[in-house]
Structure formats: C-alpha cells, structure tokens
Write an enzyme that holds these catalytic residues in place. Structure first.
Site, PDB file in Angstrom:
ATOM      1  N   TRP A  74      23.018   0.268   1.488  1.00 17.93           N
ATOM      2  CA  TRP A  74      23.911   0.308   2.815  1.00 17.93           C
ATOM      3  C   TRP A  74      23.115  -0.254   3.705  1.00 17.93           C
ATOM      4  O   TRP A  74      21.946   0.278   3.836  1.00 17.93           O
ATOM      5  CB  TRP A  74      24.313   1.644   2.717  1.00 17.93           C
ATOM      6  CG  TRP A  74      24.913   2.171   4.123  1.00 17.93           C
ATOM      7  CD1 TRP A  74      25.883   1.600   4.598  1.00 17.93           C
ATOM      8  CD2 TRP A  74      24.683   3.120   5.036  1.00 17.93           C
ATOM      9  NE1 TRP A  74      26.387   2.097   5.618  1.00 17.93           N
ATOM     10  CE2 TRP A  74      25.533   2.974   5.863  1.00 17.93           C
ATOM     11  CE3 TRP A  74      23.553   4.183   5.142  1.00 17.93           C
ATOM     12  CZ2 TRP A  74      25.660   3.795   7.162  1.00 17.93           C
ATOM     13  CZ3 TRP A  74      23.456   5.134   6.041  1.00 17.93           C
ATOM     14  CH2 TRP A  74      24.560   4.984   7.385  1.00 17.93           C
ATOM     15  N   ASP A 109      22.755   0.104  -6.207  1.00 20.85           N
ATOM     16  CA  ASP A 109      24.090   0.529  -5.687  1.00 20.85           C
ATOM     17  C   ASP A 109      24.254  -0.248  -4.464  1.00 20.85           C
ATOM     18  O   ASP A 109      23.811  -0.387  -3.507  1.00 20.85           O
ATOM     19  CB  ASP A 109      24.058   2.041  -5.463  1.00 20.85           C
ATOM     20  CG  ASP A 109      25.185   2.442  -4.742  1.00 20.85           C
ATOM     21  OD1 ASP A 109      25.815   3.233  -5.375  1.00 20.85           O
ATOM     22  OD2 ASP A 109      25.495   2.362  -3.456  1.00 20.85           O
ATOM     23  N   TYR A 143      29.588  -3.511   2.131  1.00 19.54           N
ATOM     24  CA  TYR A 143      28.309  -3.927   2.986  1.00 19.54           C
ATOM     25  C   TYR A 143      27.973  -5.091   2.994  1.00 19.54           C
ATOM     26  O   TYR A 143      27.036  -5.541   3.734  1.00 19.54           O
ATOM     27  CB  TYR A 143      27.365  -3.389   1.571  1.00 19.54           C
ATOM     28  CG  TYR A 143      27.208  -1.881   1.475  1.00 19.54           C
ATOM     29  CD1 TYR A 143      27.791  -1.001   2.097  1.00 19.54           C
ATOM     30  CD2 TYR A 143      26.568  -1.410   0.139  1.00 19.54           C
ATOM     31  CE1 TYR A 143      27.891   0.583   1.696  1.00 19.54           C
ATOM     32  CE2 TYR A 143      26.339   0.007  -0.017  1.00 19.54           C
ATOM     33  CZ  TYR A 143      27.101   0.918   0.767  1.00 19.54           C
ATOM     34  OH  TYR A 143      27.180   2.156   0.370  1.00 19.54           O
ATOM     35  N   LYS A 151      31.540  -0.720  -4.801  1.00 21.23           N
ATOM     36  CA  LYS A 151      32.713   0.262  -4.236  1.00 21.23           C
ATOM     37  C   LYS A 151      33.794  -0.553  -3.915  1.00 21.23           C
ATOM     38  O   LYS A 151      33.555  -1.548  -3.108  1.00 21.23           O
ATOM     39  CB  LYS A 151      32.034   1.222  -3.242  1.00 21.23           C
ATOM     40  CG  LYS A 151      30.777   2.227  -3.654  1.00 21.23           C
ATOM     41  CD  LYS A 151      30.415   2.777  -2.569  1.00 21.23           C
ATOM     42  CE  LYS A 151      28.802   3.004  -3.078  1.00 21.23           C
ATOM     43  NZ  LYS A 151      28.116   2.129  -2.814  1.00 21.23           N
ATOM     44  N   HIS A 163      35.406   3.898  -2.477  1.00 16.40           N
ATOM     45  CA  HIS A 163      34.604   4.399  -1.297  1.00 16.40           C
ATOM     46  C   HIS A 163      34.730   5.489  -0.495  1.00 16.40           C
ATOM     47  O   HIS A 163      33.762   6.139  -0.115  1.00 16.40           O
ATOM     48  CB  HIS A 163      34.335   3.087  -0.344  1.00 16.40           C
ATOM     49  CG  HIS A 163      32.960   3.117   0.229  1.00 16.40           C
ATOM     50  ND1 HIS A 163      32.316   1.699   0.538  1.00 16.40           N
ATOM     51  CD2 HIS A 163      31.937   3.724   0.339  1.00 16.40           C
ATOM     52  CE1 HIS A 163      31.236   1.839   0.915  1.00 16.40           C
ATOM     53  NE2 HIS A 163      30.938   3.105   0.793  1.00 16.40           N
ATOM     54  N   GLN A 221      30.014  10.523  -5.204  1.00 19.45           N
ATOM     55  CA  GLN A 221      28.893   9.947  -4.521  1.00 19.45           C
ATOM     56  C   GLN A 221      29.138  10.621  -3.031  1.00 19.45           C
ATOM     57  O   GLN A 221      30.127  10.103  -2.207  1.00 19.45           O
ATOM     58  CB  GLN A 221      28.599   8.508  -4.286  1.00 19.45           C
ATOM     59  CG  GLN A 221      27.500   7.967  -3.661  1.00 19.45           C
ATOM     60  CD  GLN A 221      27.219   6.560  -3.580  1.00 19.45           C
ATOM     61  OE1 GLN A 221      26.803   6.125  -2.532  1.00 19.45           O
ATOM     62  NE2 GLN A 221      27.131   6.009  -4.909  1.00 19.45           N
ATOM     63  N   ASN A 249       8.729   5.565  -2.842  1.00 16.73           N
ATOM     64  CA  ASN A 249       9.764   6.371  -3.261  1.00 16.73           C
ATOM     65  C   ASN A 249      10.040   6.525  -4.934  1.00 16.73           C
ATOM     66  O   ASN A 249      10.857   7.416  -5.260  1.00 16.73           O
ATOM     67  CB  ASN A 249      11.153   6.004  -2.605  1.00 16.73           C
ATOM     68  CG  ASN A 249      11.171   6.351  -0.995  1.00 16.73           C
ATOM     69  OD1 ASN A 249      10.301   7.094  -0.586  1.00 16.73           O
ATOM     70  ND2 ASN A 249      12.248   5.461  -0.365  1.00 16.73           N
TER      71      ASN A 249
END
Length: 282
Positions: free
Chosen positions: A24, A48, A53, A78, A111, A171, A250
């Site tokens: 995103w 994802d 986007y 999405k 979405h 989500q 991460n």
C-alpha cells in the site's frame, strides 16, 4: 521452513504464509519493484497488493524476475471498493491478472464493503452481487481463496447468511492498542483468518513509550515487537516498507512474548491515537 513461510490454514484448506509483505502507498515503478524484490530476497513468500494501489505491474514483474517458482509465492490482490457490481468485479479481476502477469491469484479480496468516501453506508445487496462474482472466480480456480477487507460484523454476517461460500480472510486495521475486538472475535468464531494491515500503525506507534519499554526487555525493535504481537494473537501481519534495511529487520521475529507482557500489550489503549479509523470499526 522459516517463520516467514510458516503457514496458517485457511477455512478451505489452503496454506497461507503467516507473514505477508504489504505494498500500500508504494508507487508503481522503481519503488514498488525494488521493495517487492527486496522482500522476496529477505524470505517473504506472501505479497499483498491491490488494483487501486496502481502498482500491480511492478509487483508482478518483481515476482517474475525473482526466479522463484510461481507456486512458491502467495499473491493477494483486491477488488476496488468503489465497484459494487457483479460485472465490474469480473472485469476488475481480469485487469488485476493482466497487470500482475499471472493466470491465478492465491487470494482475492473485496477491498471494502463501501466506497471509501461513503464509509459506514450499507451496501448489503451490492456486496452480495460482488460476492457472486467472487464465488465464480473461486470455482473457476483462478483464485485459490477469496475473502474481504474492512468488513465489520454486519457486513460479514450478510455474506454468511446469503452464500454457501464463506470468506477465508478479513483484512482489517490491526495493531497494538487497536485490535478491533468485536470483528476479530467474530472472525475467530467463524473460522475467518484476520489479516492485519498497518500492523505498525504506519509507523505512528513506534515511539510509544510503553511499547518501547517492552521491546527493550526482549532486545528487539518496537516494529519487531509489534509484528510478533500480531502473530502471538493468531493474526497475520502485513508490514510494508520501501527501505531495504527495514524490510530485512521486519523478518527477525523468532522470539516469544511471555504471557504477562502479551496481556499488557493487549490491554493498552490506542498506541497511535492520531491514526485514522473508519467509523464502522473499533
């Protein structure tokens, strides 16, 4: 297998890597391509994205160029929230496949249950029309699983009451201090996996003093603690970054939060109080 590729099992039996890389607000082109490339190099196997986007082409190219077999990368995209018709949902799906350069997705999501500028308005019949298209897409094998995003309990119940096909995923925005307990419990009770977007509250919770104190106890960053927190709650985190070092950091989630600290983290009030939350969730 690593923590990144350990899996949850969806309600249709499909395995989904338990940590995903979100894209995103990562612009199409070099940023989206490099971010996805670095994520795959770091060990992510779950990417994802979304049609809105506007970065599916770069994400798809990075996946293809990685040389990793298609079967080893779990791809989610999405269908735009604004498009609430059966016909448009089918067209949107075809466009996403074309953009990504693939012939199937692993997970396809609605979405949101409403157009973004009309958050909170009910689109019960329209969502059923879209879900009909999703059901056909799923039955065709071009999506291995289908689900939703940003759906509250009423929206989810609408699907459950009117379709034989249960969403595999919901989500939602989810991070320390904002775990949407009513929605999360409903999903758990109905075997719908919760995925956490903005698990770091777009970075706004990283300087929270209580979170920082607990992170220091484990010798980890606040981001690592926040992502581990999501996993400890049985939820799938979707961190995102455009910085290679952050993407790698991460992935270092191989530690456990003890029961007392997890309870403390679950009791915290919103750790990023300036975050936007849509009115239907909380």
């Amino acid at each position: 297998m690593t923590l990144l590729t350990d899996t949850f099992t969806l309600n249709n039996g499909i395995k989904i890597p338990q940590v995903g890389f979100g894209t995103w607000e990562i612009p199409d082109g070099e940023e989206a391509y490099n971010s996805t490339k670095w994520a795959l190099e770091a060990g992510y196997r779950h990417i994802d994205t979304a049609l809105v986007y506007e970065n599916e082409k770069s994400v798809g190219k990075a996946i293809k160029d990685s040389g990793i077999p298609r079967s080893e990368v779990f791809i989610t995209t999405k269908q735009p929230a604004e498009n609430k018709s059966y016909d448009q949902a089918l067209k949107d799906f075809d466009q996403s496949l074309k953009n990504l350069g693939i012939d199937y997705v692993d997970l396809y999501l609605i979405h949101a249950p409403w157009p973004w500028d009309l958050a909170g308005k009910r689109y019960n019949q329209e969502n059923l029309d879209v879900w009909k298209a999703f059901t056909e897409i799923y039955q065709s094998g071009r999506a291995k699983a289908v689900g939703v995003s940003n759906f509250d309990v009423i929206d989810l119940q609408n699907i459950l009451d009117n379709s034989k096909l249960k969403p595999a995923v919901n989500q939602i925005q989810y991070y320390i201090g904002f775990t949407e307990p009513k929605i999360s419990k409903f999903c758990k009770d109905n075997d719908i996996l919760v995925e956490a977007y903005s698990p770091l509250a777009t970075g706004k919770m990283l300087n929270n003093p209580q979170v920082k104190e607990i992170a220091a106890k484990y010798g980890v960053t606040t981001a690592q603690l926040a992502l581990r927190f999501v996993l400890e709650n049985g939820v799938l985190p979707l961190p995102r970054s455009t910085k290679k070092d952050h993407i790698v950091d991460n992935t270092n989630l191989n530690f456990q939060i003890d029961a007392e600290d997890l309870s403390t983290l679950n009791s915290l009030k919103d750790t990023a109080s300036n975050m936007y939350h849509n009115e239907t969730q909380g």
